[in-house]
Design an enzyme around this catalytic site. Structure first.
Site, PDB file in Angstrom:
ATOM      1  CB  SER A 201      69.008 -65.407  38.611  1.00 41.26           C
ATOM      2  OG  SER A 201      68.930 -66.823  38.701  1.00 41.26           O
ATOM      3  CG  ASP A 447      66.064 -67.424  31.441  1.00 39.85           C
ATOM      4  OD1 ASP A 447      66.700 -68.459  31.727  1.00 39.85           O
ATOM      5  OD2 ASP A 447      66.004 -66.442  32.207  1.00 39.85           O
ATOM      6  CG  HIS A 493      69.375 -67.247  33.722  1.00 37.78           C
ATOM      7  ND1 HIS A 493      68.098 -66.928  34.135  1.00 37.78           N
ATOM      8  CD2 HIS A 493      70.103 -67.389  34.861  1.00 37.78           C
ATOM      9  CE1 HIS A 493      68.057 -66.893  35.450  1.00 37.78           C
ATOM     10  NE2 HIS A 493      69.258 -67.157  35.920  1.00 37.78           N
TER      11      HIS A 493
END
Length: 582
Positions: A201, A447, A493
């Site tokens: 991320s 995601d 994610h």
């Protein structure tokens, strides 16, 4: 037969191991005695009085999404340094493996959201492979302080030192100090220290920030779902809210959940295997029509949730939801899946793949009106207020008069203002490639926070820039010799998806990278393990882009295939802008 990655040990590492125990070296006095010389960390000054060191024995982790279970001993070191001429202080935390377990490795770790670190939660992933592992606070005041808390000196005034530390400088300095201290701590100055990175991320963006700027910093990086292309990525969180506000329809969360579950059910078998996992979201785009969900009944029990508003936890309750998927709900979902286009139809950005959950589209229940209404996600709202409007506000108060063109303009403003520090999409990685660096880049195909297509687009941008004039097959092969992208079937994610629990996740990617860098073992496929669901414990392999997974023999064996029609669904024009968007 080559030794396993986890038990490799250098002669230099053994030299110290024979001479000292963890108790011998894990003291503030020893750390002070081996502080790097000032010429090795030019421009930085370590505060020797800040040093702490304590030994930790038989520490253990049950494993995480990015590393397996392990037990280990380490020295927990903290220190502070400053930049002469600035009135600042930067904190570092470093876990040093027991001397006999040290294997001449350094690991930098990254953060998430607006946090420059993940605390010490990522450090076990390095220590178990004999790597001294570190994280930084960026100079923001504490390891728990995120950059959005310090990005403004006052309304209208950016804190540029915090901005550039967050953008790339703090991680560069973490590597400089961490590597120098590691060598002196273990007395291995005459030996090769392999340097690695692991982050997802924002941590993924931080990884690319170093690969793009400092080619000699790391030998290899594990980069997951990077939050780069900040100008577009942060505003993109607001897109579903603008869709709902424009349509005047605010779907109950259960309606969107039903659409997702029906998408998963319809697209599950398109990869040749029925396991509740959408491994081919590209085929889903080609064959699934969201309108087929209209009229399907949904039912969800009442629930309570907690969210952060102005840095304070707020509780909310959602009543039981019962109904059928409406034409408006399906239309809203379809519009979101198209991705942001300007009012005249030009593409400004991309959305998540079908089968990803609609987290950014979540509405809130108003107990007074008995209706669902708009909920503006602070992921995008705070970016606009604090980073674009330079106002000390945690979110936008409304989306009145915000159109699709407004979102495009906000994207372009953020791109222009922060291109040199947060956009992080420089596509010419030639210096890193020439230095022998390796990258394992992964992204969950479902995601729900950063589009999987974001990673694909950057990967393809690098291919086109670095290997012009070559065919798609030739240039893809050349790029894959040192930089490989893996899309993870069903993953959300930076983690497996609760909606697709039988999906695999690559838990030992750092080990694979180490083997590639140190032993030349090129990972044609990436090992992954199902971590929950009916298939828990099952070992699978991920295909390296641009090949796509296709199961055969009733789902018992998998091929990695070239599928041009599928690949075409990942090709984005971004014609809303006059300059290339990498």
């Amino acid at each position: 037969m080559k030794p396993a990655v986890g038990v490799l040990a250098s002669a230099a590492g053994l030299k110290l191991a024979q001479a000292a125990s963890l108790a011998d070296v894990c003291t503030p006095a020893h750390v002070k005695s081996v502080l790097p010389a000032s010429d090795s960390i030019s421009g930085l000054k370590i505060d020797s009085s800040s040093i702490t060191a304590n030994a930790v024995y038989n520490a253990s982790t049950s494993g995480g999404t990015n590393f397996p279970a392990a037990t280990y001993d380490y020295c927990n070191v903290t220190l502070a340094y400053s930049h002469p001429g600035r009135d600042d202080q930067v904190l570092l935390g470093i876990w040093m493996p027991a001397p006999e377990k040290f294997q001449n490795r350094w690991l930098s770790t990254g953060g998430g959201g607006y946090a420059i670190n993940s605390g010490d939660s990522s450090l076990p992933g390095g220590v178990q492979y004999g790597a001294a592992s570190g994280y930084t606070d960026g100079g923001f005041g504490s390891f728990n302080t995120q950059v959005d808390a310090v990005i403004l000196h006052a309304n209208g005034t950016l804190n540029y030192e915090a901005l550039y530390m967050f953008g790339y400088q703090a991680h560069h300095e973490l590597s400089i100090v961490g590597k120098a201290l590691t060598k002196s701590f273990y007395d291995t100055s005459d030996s090769k220290l392999y340097a690695y990175y692991q982050g997802c991320s924002e941590g993924g963006r931080e990884g690319w920030s170093q690969v793009q700027r400092f080619p000699d910093e790391w030998d290899g990086a594990v980069i997951g779902a990077p939050a780069f292309r900040y100008g577009q990525q942060q505003v993109n969180h607001l897109y579903p809210g603008v869709v709902e506000h424009t349509m005047g329809y605010y779907p109950p969360p259960c309606e969107l959940e039903k659409i997702v579950n029906m998408t998963i059910a319809a697209c599950d078998k398109l990869d040749g295997r029925a396991d509740g996992v959408v491994a081919r979201t590209d085929l889903c785009k080609l064959h699934f029509n969201v309108n087929s969900t209209i009229g399907a009944p949904y039912s969800c029990a009442a629930s309570s949730s907690r969210h952060i508003l102005k840095r304070v936890f707020m509780d909310s309750t959602t009543p039981a939801q019962n109904g059928t998927v409406s034409a408006q709900g399906a239309a809203a979902a379809s519009k979101m899946l198209e991705g942001l286009h300007t009012l005249d139809g030009r593409q400004a950005y991309i959305w998540y793949q079908p089968s990803a959950t609609f987290d950014d589209a979540q509405t809130q229940y108003n107990s007074e009106t008995k209706k669902f209404e708009l909920s503006i996600t602070s992921l995008g709202g705070e970016w606009v207020t604090r980073f674009l409007q330079l106002q000390d506000l945690d979110n936008l108060s409304s989306l009145d008069n915000v159109t699709y063109d407004t979102l495009k303009d906000w994207m372009e403003l953020g791109w222009k203002r922060y291109e040199d520090v947060l956009q992080t999409t420089w596509p010419d990685l030639t210096p890193f490639q020439k230095a022998g660096g390796k990258v394992l880049h992964y992204h969950g195909e479902s995601d729900n926070s950063i589009p999987a297509g974001s990673s694909v687009h950057y990967h393809e941008s690098v291919r086109k820039i670095m290997y012009p004039g070559q065919s798609f097959e030739e240039s893809s092969k050349a790029l894959n010799e040192w930089n490989r992208l893996f899309l993870i079937p069903g993953a959300a994610h930076c983690s497996p998806s609760t909606n697709q629990p039988n999906g695999p996740f690559p838990q030992t990617t750092l080990e694979t990278l180490i083997d590639w860098v140190e032993n030349g073992a090129t990972p044609d496929r990436l090992n992954a393990t199902v971590q929950s669901g009916d298939h828990e414990g099952e070992k699978q392999e991920l295909c390296a882009w641009p090949l796509r997974p296709l199961w055969k023999n009733n789902g018992t064996s998998m091929d990695c295939v070239h599928d041009q029609k599928s690949l075409d669904t990942w090709d984005y024009k971004f014609d809303a802008y006059r300059v290339p968007l990498y």
